[in-house]
Write a protein that holds these residues in place. Structure first.
Motif, PDB file in Angstrom:
ATOM      1  N   PHE A 103     -38.302   0.211 -59.000  1.00 36.63           N
ATOM      2  CA  PHE A 103     -39.232   0.212 -60.680  1.00 36.63           C
ATOM      3  C   PHE A 103     -40.450  -0.540 -60.511  1.00 36.63           C
ATOM      4  O   PHE A 103     -41.279  -0.074 -60.995  1.00 36.63           O
ATOM      5  N   ARG A 104     -41.095  -1.432 -58.700  1.00 34.21           N
ATOM      6  CA  ARG A 104     -42.526  -2.225 -59.378  1.00 34.21           C
ATOM      7  C   ARG A 104     -43.149  -1.532 -58.584  1.00 34.21           C
ATOM      8  O   ARG A 104     -44.083  -1.401 -59.590  1.00 34.21           O
ATOM      9  N   VAL A 105     -43.212   0.032 -57.992  1.00 38.93           N
ATOM     10  CA  VAL A 105     -44.239   0.864 -57.489  1.00 38.93           C
ATOM     11  C   VAL A 105     -43.877   1.765 -58.795  1.00 38.93           C
ATOM     12  O   VAL A 105     -45.601   2.350 -58.968  1.00 38.93           O
ATOM     13  N   THR A 106     -43.212   2.243 -59.146  1.00 39.59           N
ATOM     14  CA  THR A 106     -43.535   3.145 -60.408  1.00 39.59           C
ATOM     15  C   THR A 106     -43.947   2.218 -61.809  1.00 39.59           C
ATOM     16  O   THR A 106     -44.726   2.711 -61.927  1.00 39.59           O
ATOM     17  N   TRP A 107     -43.451   1.280 -62.067  1.00 35.36           N
ATOM     18  CA  TRP A 107     -44.334   0.416 -63.114  1.00 35.36           C
ATOM     19  C   TRP A 107     -45.881   0.035 -62.611  1.00 35.36           C
ATOM     20  O   TRP A 107     -46.749   0.356 -63.642  1.00 35.36           O
ATOM     21  N   GLY A 108     -46.291   0.463 -61.365  1.00 41.28           N
ATOM     22  CA  GLY A 108     -47.494   0.439 -60.802  1.00 41.28           C
ATOM     23  C   GLY A 108     -48.416   1.799 -60.683  1.00 41.28           C
ATOM     24  O   GLY A 108     -49.202   1.524 -61.862  1.00 41.28           O
ATOM     25  N   ILE A 109     -48.162   2.621 -60.755  1.00 45.07           N
ATOM     26  CA  ILE A 109     -48.416   3.948 -60.808  1.00 45.07           C
ATOM     27  C   ILE A 109     -48.387   4.038 -62.384  1.00 45.07           C
ATOM     28  O   ILE A 109     -49.412   4.271 -62.723  1.00 45.07           O
ATOM     29  N   VAL A 110     -47.353   3.957 -63.356  1.00 47.48           N
ATOM     30  CA  VAL A 110     -47.601   3.761 -64.674  1.00 47.48           C
ATOM     31  C   VAL A 110     -48.210   3.545 -65.504  1.00 47.48           C
ATOM     32  O   VAL A 110     -49.667   4.077 -66.181  1.00 47.48           O
ATOM     33  N   PHE A 111     -48.718   2.394 -64.913  1.00 50.14           N
ATOM     34  CA  PHE A 111     -49.473   1.107 -66.241  1.00 50.14           C
ATOM     35  C   PHE A 111     -50.982   1.648 -65.402  1.00 50.14           C
ATOM     36  O   PHE A 111     -51.702   1.306 -65.964  1.00 50.14           O
ATOM     37  N   TYR A 135     -54.170   2.902 -68.024  1.00 54.13           N
ATOM     38  CA  TYR A 135     -55.256   2.152 -67.672  1.00 54.13           C
ATOM     39  C   TYR A 135     -56.093   3.825 -68.285  1.00 54.13           C
ATOM     40  O   TYR A 135     -57.390   3.033 -68.196  1.00 54.13           O
ATOM     41  N   MET A 136     -55.736   4.275 -66.839  1.00 58.96           N
ATOM     42  CA  MET A 136     -57.409   4.765 -66.330  1.00 58.96           C
ATOM     43  C   MET A 136     -57.703   5.864 -67.693  1.00 58.96           C
ATOM     44  O   MET A 136     -58.978   6.170 -68.254  1.00 58.96           O
ATOM     45  N   VAL A 137     -56.306   6.582 -68.273  1.00 54.31           N
ATOM     46  CA  VAL A 137     -56.340   7.586 -69.673  1.00 54.31           C
ATOM     47  C   VAL A 137     -57.670   6.146 -70.884  1.00 54.31           C
ATOM     48  O   VAL A 137     -58.075   7.526 -71.582  1.00 54.31           O
ATOM     49  N   LEU A 138     -57.136   5.248 -71.556  1.00 55.57           N
ATOM     50  CA  LEU A 138     -57.722   4.707 -72.019  1.00 55.57           C
ATOM     51  C   LEU A 138     -58.890   4.075 -71.378  1.00 55.57           C
ATOM     52  O   LEU A 138     -60.086   4.123 -72.974  1.00 55.57           O
ATOM     53  N   LEU A 139     -59.685   4.090 -69.966  1.00 54.55           N
ATOM     54  CA  LEU A 139     -60.666   3.435 -69.787  1.00 54.55           C
ATOM     55  C   LEU A 139     -61.417   4.545 -69.748  1.00 54.55           C
ATOM     56  O   LEU A 139     -62.719   4.883 -70.390  1.00 54.55           O
ATOM     57  N   ARG A 171     -61.722   5.036 -58.772  1.00 54.38           N
ATOM     58  CA  ARG A 171     -61.895   3.937 -60.300  1.00 54.38           C
ATOM     59  C   ARG A 171     -59.702   3.938 -60.405  1.00 54.38           C
ATOM     60  O   ARG A 171     -58.685   2.856 -59.343  1.00 54.38           O
ATOM     61  N   PHE A 172     -59.109   4.725 -59.918  1.00 51.88           N
ATOM     62  CA  PHE A 172     -57.245   5.307 -60.198  1.00 51.88           C
ATOM     63  C   PHE A 172     -57.153   4.738 -58.609  1.00 51.88           C
ATOM     64  O   PHE A 172     -56.214   3.802 -59.068  1.00 51.88           O
ATOM     65  N   ALA A 173     -57.653   4.524 -57.431  1.00 49.54           N
ATOM     66  CA  ALA A 173     -57.132   4.424 -56.648  1.00 49.54           C
ATOM     67  C   ALA A 173     -57.411   2.875 -56.499  1.00 49.54           C
ATOM     68  O   ALA A 173     -56.409   1.709 -56.076  1.00 49.54           O
ATOM     69  N   PHE A 174     -58.572   2.419 -56.846  1.00 51.49           N
ATOM     70  CA  PHE A 174     -59.249   0.572 -56.669  1.00 51.49           C
ATOM     71  C   PHE A 174     -57.985  -0.115 -57.640  1.00 51.49           C
ATOM     72  O   PHE A 174     -57.412  -1.109 -57.928  1.00 51.49           O
ATOM     73  N   SER A 175     -57.705   0.686 -58.890  1.00 54.46           N
ATOM     74  CA  SER A 175     -57.402   0.213 -60.333  1.00 54.46           C
ATOM     75  C   SER A 175     -55.457  -0.538 -59.619  1.00 54.46           C
ATOM     76  O   SER A 175     -55.527  -1.271 -60.108  1.00 54.46           O
ATOM     77  N   LEU A 176     -55.516   1.333 -59.594  1.00 48.06           N
ATOM     78  CA  LEU A 176     -53.871   0.445 -58.237  1.00 48.06           C
ATOM     79  C   LEU A 176     -53.910  -0.288 -58.006  1.00 48.06           C
ATOM     80  O   LEU A 176     -52.011  -0.930 -57.660  1.00 48.06           O
ATOM     81  N   LEU A 177     -54.437  -0.763 -56.842  1.00 53.31           N
ATOM     82  CA  LEU A 177     -54.603  -1.434 -55.467  1.00 53.31           C
ATOM     83  C   LEU A 177     -54.456  -3.416 -56.874  1.00 53.31           C
ATOM     84  O   LEU A 177     -53.855  -4.195 -56.431  1.00 53.31           O
ATOM     85  N   ILE A 178     -55.204  -2.775 -57.753  1.00 51.57           N
ATOM     86  CA  ILE A 178     -55.102  -4.569 -58.844  1.00 51.57           C
ATOM     87  C   ILE A 178     -54.114  -4.961 -59.468  1.00 51.57           C
ATOM     88  O   ILE A 178     -53.484  -5.351 -59.493  1.00 51.57           O
ATOM     89  N   ILE A 179     -53.442  -3.657 -59.823  1.00 49.36           N
ATOM     90  CA  ILE A 179     -52.613  -3.566 -61.175  1.00 49.36           C
ATOM     91  C   ILE A 179     -51.351  -3.935 -60.203  1.00 49.36           C
ATOM     92  O   ILE A 179     -50.402  -4.596 -60.287  1.00 49.36           O
ATOM     93  N   ALA A 180     -51.316  -3.438 -58.951  1.00 50.40           N
ATOM     94  CA  ALA A 180     -49.687  -3.238 -58.011  1.00 50.40           C
ATOM     95  C   ALA A 180     -50.231  -5.904 -57.623  1.00 50.40           C
ATOM     96  O   ALA A 180     -49.162  -5.764 -57.528  1.00 50.40           O
ATOM     97  N   PHE A 181     -50.865  -5.309 -57.204  1.00 49.99           N
ATOM     98  CA  PHE A 181     -51.495  -7.482 -56.960  1.00 49.99           C
ATOM     99  C   PHE A 181     -51.387  -8.167 -58.367  1.00 49.99           C
ATOM    100  O   PHE A 181     -49.763  -8.580 -57.636  1.00 49.99           O
TER     101      PHE A 181
END
Length: 336
Positions: free
Chosen positions: A63-71, A75-79, A104-114
């Motif tokens: 659930f947490r991994v899926t949440w991070g990827i989807v969110f 975020y990238m679409v909105l950005l 940007r996606f890879a970096f954002s994924l790390l930040i949002i996962a964190f």
């Protein structure tokens, strides 16, 4: 929250410098960083609050991994949409934006996962704290209810014993019966004043004990005497109210019920290694004494009160030494 804002502010400066080194003008780099950081700030708030209302199980990693990827995708679409709308006239920048989306996606994924992990851990810890506090409050209410129950049992127990003695004296010794009624009244009035107090000084406890002993002396006349030994330091130390009366009543049962001789109840108190140590001693005849008389309400009630108040079961010990019965009581002074 302040640390999160400070971290985002620091990263915005880093992002501006990196974009400028890649050939982006200061103005566009500032706009890019401002939009990115603003959306990231909102993403952080959403993540933290999301886990405030919903806590997945400890093992639901999917659930947490899926949440991070989807969110992150959202975020990238909105950005991308926001920057494209704000800087739609900057053709070269839009090409750069498109080419930088994977990074940007890879970096954002790390930040949002964190942020997802931090948000889950913070809310989980907070819920645990609230649960522990609720449990502590429940335990406290339970202990107070148990202590109240013991106090309610103590008064009728003493009252019934005294009324039985008064009834026996009314016909043969009416003056002593009236005196006993007055003393019982004084004693009960004193106990009511102390009933809601968690702790009282040893000197106050001794005053109530003196009233109780006066009642018992009317019952047993010259056969009962009391000897109290303590110093001024002990008198200032604290203990639960009406703790000694059941123990002294127990000593009277052991000492007087199976003999017609005079008996002295001794109470010795001293300060010892952070404890108020009290020893109640009474003589008894091992040939005639009945142990069940001394192991009833008195000792049980004191043991339960000490366990509820101090979470220890070693503060009350009974010993037999030759023809003397000792009740050893230790009261911790951490509440003083």
């Amino acid at each position: 929250m302040l640390s999160y804002v400070a971290w985002l502010s620091f990263w915005s400066v880093v992002q501006i410098l990196v974009l400028h080194r890649l050939g982006i003008t200061w103005k566009i780099a500032l706009i890019d960083a401002a939009v990115s950081i603003a959306l990231l700030f909102v993403a952080g708030l959403v993540t933290v609050n999301m886990f405030h209302f919903y806590q997945p199980g400890k093992k639901r990693y999917f659930f947490r991994v899926t949440w991070g990827i989807v969110f992150t995708a959202l975020y990238m679409v909105l950005l991308n949409y926001t920057l494209s709308m704000v800087l739609h006239k900057q053709t070269s920048y839009l090409l750069f934006l498109e080419s930088s989306l994977p990074i940007r996606f890879a970096f954002s994924l790390l930040i949002i996962a964190f942020l997802t992990v931090i948000g889950w851990m913070w809310n989980y810890t907070e819920r645990q704290r609230v649960e522990e506090s609720r449990k502590s409050d429940t335990d406290k209410l339970f202990r107070e209810a148990e202590l109240g129950k013991l106090r309610q049992q103590l008064h009728p127990h003493l009252l019934f014993n005294s009324l039985n003695s008064i009834s026996a004296l009314v016909g043969s010794r009416p003056e002593e019966a009236r005196k006993m009624i007055q003393q019982l009244s004084d004693f009960l009035r004193g106990t009511l004043r102390k009933d809601e107090q968690l702790l009282v000084s040893f000197s106050e406890e001794l005053e109530l004990l003196r009233l109780y002993m006066e009642i018992e002396k009317v019952r047993f006349s010259h056969r009962l005497t009391a000897e109290i030994n303590c110093d001024d330091t002990c008198k200032k130390m604290l203990l639960p109210p009406l703790l000694l009366q059941p123990l002294v009543e127990n000593a009277i049962k052991f000492g007087l019920y199976d003999t017609i001789e005079a008996v002295t109840i001794k109470i010795d108190a001293k300060a010892e290694n952070g404890f108020l140590s009290i020893v109640i001693s009474n003589p008894y005849d091992p040939q005639t004494a009945q142990p069940r008389q001394g192991a009833g309400f008195g000792l049980d009630s004191v043991k339960k009160r000490l366990q509820l108040l101090y979470f220890r079961n070693d503060l009350l010990v009974v010993k037999k030494d030759a023809n003397v019965f000792h009740t050893l009581l230790k009261i911790p002074q951490t509440h003083a």
